[in-house]
Design a protein around this motif. Structure first.
Motif, PDB file in Angstrom:
ATOM      1  N   ARG A  86       0.833  -1.209   0.000  1.00 20.21           N
ATOM      2  CA  ARG A  86       0.000   0.000   0.000  1.00 20.21           C
ATOM      3  C   ARG A  86       0.869   1.260   0.000  1.00 20.21           C
ATOM      4  N   LYS A  87       1.973   1.217   0.747  1.00 19.20           N
ATOM      5  CA  LYS A  87       2.867   2.377   0.769  1.00 19.20           C
ATOM      6  C   LYS A  87       3.550   2.575  -0.593  1.00 19.20           C
ATOM      7  N   MET A  88       3.951   1.458  -1.225  1.00 21.04           N
ATOM      8  CA  MET A  88       4.567   1.571  -2.545  1.00 21.04           C
ATOM      9  C   MET A  88       3.575   2.051  -3.595  1.00 21.04           C
ATOM     10  N   ALA A  89       2.266   1.760  -3.368  1.00 19.17           N
ATOM     11  CA  ALA A  89       1.248   2.192  -4.337  1.00 19.17           C
ATOM     12  C   ALA A  89       1.147   3.711  -4.413  1.00 19.17           C
ATOM     13  N   THR A  90       1.588   4.402  -3.360  1.00 23.63           N
ATOM     14  CA  THR A  90       1.541   5.861  -3.401  1.00 23.63           C
ATOM     15  C   THR A  90       2.518   6.441  -4.419  1.00 23.63           C
ATOM     16  N   LEU A  91       3.453   5.624  -4.906  1.00 20.69           N
ATOM     17  CA  LEU A  91       4.420   6.101  -5.887  1.00 20.69           C
ATOM     18  C   LEU A  91       3.939   5.908  -7.322  1.00 20.69           C
ATOM     19  N   VAL A  92       2.822   5.189  -7.498  1.00 24.20           N
ATOM     20  CA  VAL A  92       2.392   4.841  -8.853  1.00 24.20           C
ATOM     21  C   VAL A  92       1.966   6.069  -9.639  1.00 24.20           C
ATOM     22  N   ILE A  93       1.069   6.883  -9.063  1.00 20.36           N
ATOM     23  CA  ILE A  93       0.556   8.055  -9.788  1.00 20.36           C
ATOM     24  C   ILE A  93       1.665   9.057 -10.106  1.00 20.36           C
ATOM     25  N   PRO A  94       2.544   9.419  -9.144  1.00 22.55           N
ATOM     26  CA  PRO A  94       3.659  10.312  -9.517  1.00 22.55           C
ATOM     27  C   PRO A  94       4.557   9.726 -10.604  1.00 22.55           C
ATOM     28  N   LEU A  95       4.767   8.398 -10.580  1.00 20.42           N
ATOM     29  CA  LEU A  95       5.610   7.781 -11.602  1.00 20.42           C
ATOM     30  C   LEU A  95       4.947   7.851 -12.972  1.00 20.42           C
ATOM     31  N   ILE A  96       3.642   7.638 -13.020  1.00 16.95           N
ATOM     32  CA  ILE A  96       2.928   7.729 -14.305  1.00 16.95           C
ATOM     33  C   ILE A  96       2.998   9.149 -14.859  1.00 16.95           C
ATOM     34  N   LEU A  97       2.779  10.128 -13.990  1.00 17.13           N
ATOM     35  CA  LEU A  97       2.852  11.522 -14.435  1.00 17.13           C
ATOM     36  C   LEU A  97       4.261  11.873 -14.917  1.00 17.13           C
ATOM     37  N   CYS A  98       5.271  11.372 -14.206  1.00 22.04           N
ATOM     38  CA  CYS A  98       6.650  11.618 -14.609  1.00 22.04           C
ATOM     39  C   CYS A  98       6.945  10.975 -15.954  1.00 22.04           C
ATOM     40  N   THR A  99       6.395   9.783 -16.188  1.00 20.31           N
ATOM     41  CA  THR A  99       6.617   9.092 -17.462  1.00 20.31           C
ATOM     42  C   THR A  99       6.013   9.878 -18.617  1.00 20.31           C
ATOM     43  N   PHE A 100       4.789  10.372 -18.440  1.00 21.78           N
ATOM     44  CA  PHE A 100       4.156  11.166 -19.497  1.00 21.78           C
ATOM     45  C   PHE A 100       4.932  12.451 -19.755  1.00 21.78           C
ATOM     46  N   ARG A 101       5.435  13.078 -18.688  1.00 19.63           N
ATOM     47  CA  ARG A 101       6.198  14.315 -18.864  1.00 19.63           C
ATOM     48  C   ARG A 101       7.486  14.059 -19.649  1.00 19.63           C
ATOM     49  N   ARG A 102       8.181  12.971 -19.315  1.00 25.56           N
ATOM     50  CA  ARG A 102       9.419  12.647 -20.024  1.00 25.56           C
ATOM     51  C   ARG A 102       9.142  12.270 -21.475  1.00 25.56           C
ATOM     52  N   ALA A 103       8.038  11.566 -21.725  1.00 28.32           N
ATOM     53  CA  ALA A 103       7.677  11.217 -23.099  1.00 28.32           C
ATOM     54  C   ALA A 103       7.395  12.472 -23.919  1.00 28.32           C
ATOM     55  N   ASP A 104       6.718  13.448 -23.309  1.00 29.03           N
ATOM     56  CA  ASP A 104       6.437  14.702 -24.010  1.00 29.03           C
ATOM     57  C   ASP A 104       7.729  15.461 -24.301  1.00 29.03           C
ATOM     58  N   GLU A 105       8.636  15.491 -23.332  1.00 28.01           N
ATOM     59  CA  GLU A 105       9.922  16.154 -23.550  1.00 28.01           C
ATOM     60  C   GLU A 105      10.731  15.465 -24.641  1.00 28.01           C
ATOM     61  N   LEU A 106      10.690  14.129 -24.670  1.00 33.97           N
ATOM     62  CA  LEU A 106      11.423  13.390 -25.699  1.00 33.97           C
ATOM     63  C   LEU A 106      10.853  13.673 -27.085  1.00 33.97           C
ATOM     64  N   ALA A 107       9.518  13.721 -27.191  1.00 40.96           N
ATOM     65  CA  ALA A 107       8.897  14.016 -28.485  1.00 40.96           C
ATOM     66  C   ALA A 107       9.284  15.400 -28.990  1.00 40.96           C
ATOM     67  N   LEU A 108       9.284  16.395 -28.106  1.00 41.07           N
ATOM     68  CA  LEU A 108       9.687  17.740 -28.499  1.00 41.07           C
ATOM     69  C   LEU A 108      11.155  17.781 -28.914  1.00 41.07           C
ATOM     70  N   ALA A 109      12.012  17.055 -28.180  1.00 43.20           N
ATOM     71  CA  ALA A 109      13.433  17.035 -28.523  1.00 43.20           C
ATOM     72  C   ALA A 109      13.668  16.386 -29.878  1.00 43.20           C
ATOM     73  N   MET A 110      12.946  15.304 -30.184  1.00 40.80           N
ATOM     74  CA  MET A 110      13.101  14.628 -31.474  1.00 40.80           C
ATOM     75  C   MET A 110      12.604  15.515 -32.613  1.00 40.80           C
ATOM     76  N   GLU A 111      11.496  16.206 -32.395  1.00 45.10           N
ATOM     77  CA  GLU A 111      10.999  17.115 -33.428  1.00 45.10           C
ATOM     78  C   GLU A 111      11.953  18.280 -33.637  1.00 45.10           C
ATOM     79  N   GLY A 112      12.517  18.793 -32.538  1.00 44.44           N
ATOM     80  CA  GLY A 112      13.450  19.910 -32.654  1.00 44.44           C
ATOM     81  C   GLY A 112      14.727  19.550 -33.389  1.00 44.44           C
ATOM     82  N   ARG A 113      15.092  18.275 -33.406  1.00 46.85           N
ATOM     83  CA  ARG A 113      16.292  17.823 -34.110  1.00 46.85           C
ATOM     84  C   ARG A 113      15.980  17.288 -35.507  1.00 46.85           C
ATOM     85  N   GLY A 114      14.746  17.473 -35.974  1.00 44.48           N
ATOM     86  CA  GLY A 114      14.405  17.094 -37.337  1.00 44.48           C
ATOM     87  C   GLY A 114      14.181  15.611 -37.541  1.00 44.48           C
ATOM     88  N   TYR A 115      13.846  14.884 -36.486  1.00 44.62           N
ATOM     89  CA  TYR A 115      13.644  13.450 -36.651  1.00 44.62           C
ATOM     90  C   TYR A 115      12.395  13.192 -37.481  1.00 44.62           C
TER      91      TYR A 115
END
Length: 240
Positions: free
Chosen positions: A178-207
């Protein structure tokens, strides 16, 4: 030193043999894996490190077969524990351990970039069927790249929670989960944020999508053909 395509194909063939192995075949495959580990220069500690996170899974898998397989009881006081369950649990657990060891040998002896390049080369003939081999290879590459990053994020989140008074080491198994479950939502949000940053970086480099060249082109040598032929002949012999 082998071409990654040879190693990937060998692991695939080995996995098929492992999932269909009997008692004698299991001993032969185990000897083959031990020889592969020794020839690769890998230490027992590194292989044990790869198996350690799955120790609980192996134990649960063995117990499920041990207690829920019908047959002749081993102990009169425990009729649920049967000889058939003991044998089936040992075989199935060995199969999963062997699969993890073979995958560990592959990943520990092959650079991620070479692994992705070999994977893409193997899928390239399926482009005629509409399979986007390059896109699949890019997804695998991104997944491999972000696994350690996400693990670091989990550790950082745990440290932040501990600084705020959380205690992940106390309590029973259910309480810890139950204590570890408290990390799930922040981890999901962090994953989406990193995916968005990666997409912007790839577009900025002409991929853009489509076939691309590699810094180091893979070439299969005579040694690779010999290794693939020897491994295939050995595994066919085990099945025969």
């Amino acid at each position: 030193r082998l071409d990654p395509r040879v190693k990937i194909l060998t692991v695939l063939l080995l996995s098929i043999v492992i999932l269909n192995a009997g008692a004698v075949e299991s001993l032969v495959v185990t000897a083959f894996l031990l020889a592969a580990v020794a020839l690769s220069g890998l230490s027992v500690e590194r292989i044990a490190t790869a198996l350690k996170p799955l120790a609980w899974f192996f134990a649960i898998l063995f117990c499920l077969h041990l207690f829920f397989t019908d047959g002749r009881p081993i102990f009169t006081s425990l009729p649920a524990v049967t000889y058939e369950g003991l044998g089936l649990g040992a075989v199935v657990t060995w199969q999963f351990v062997a699969l993890v060891v073979s995958a560990a040998v592959l990943t520990m002896t092959t650079a991620p970039s070479e692994l992705v390049g070999g994977f893409e080369k193997l899928l390239r003939p399926f482009n005629r069927l509409g399979v986007p081999s390059h896109d699949i290879a890019i997804m695998v590459s991104v997944a491999l790249r972000f696994v350690p990053t996400l693990l670091e994020e989990v550790e950082r989140m745990k440290e932040a929670q501990v600084a705020r008074g959380a205690d992940f080491g106390s309590g029973g198994l259910i309480g810890r989960l139950r204590k570890m479950a408290t990390l799930v939502i922040p981890l999901i949000l962090c994953t989406f944020r990193r995916a968005d940053e990666l997409a912007l970086a790839m577009e900025g480099r002409g991929y853009h999508r489509g076939p691309r060249t590699y810094l180091r082109e893979l070439k299969i040598t005579r040694a690779d053909y010999a290794a693939l032929f020897a491994g295939t002949a050995f595994l066919i012999g085990v099945v025969a």
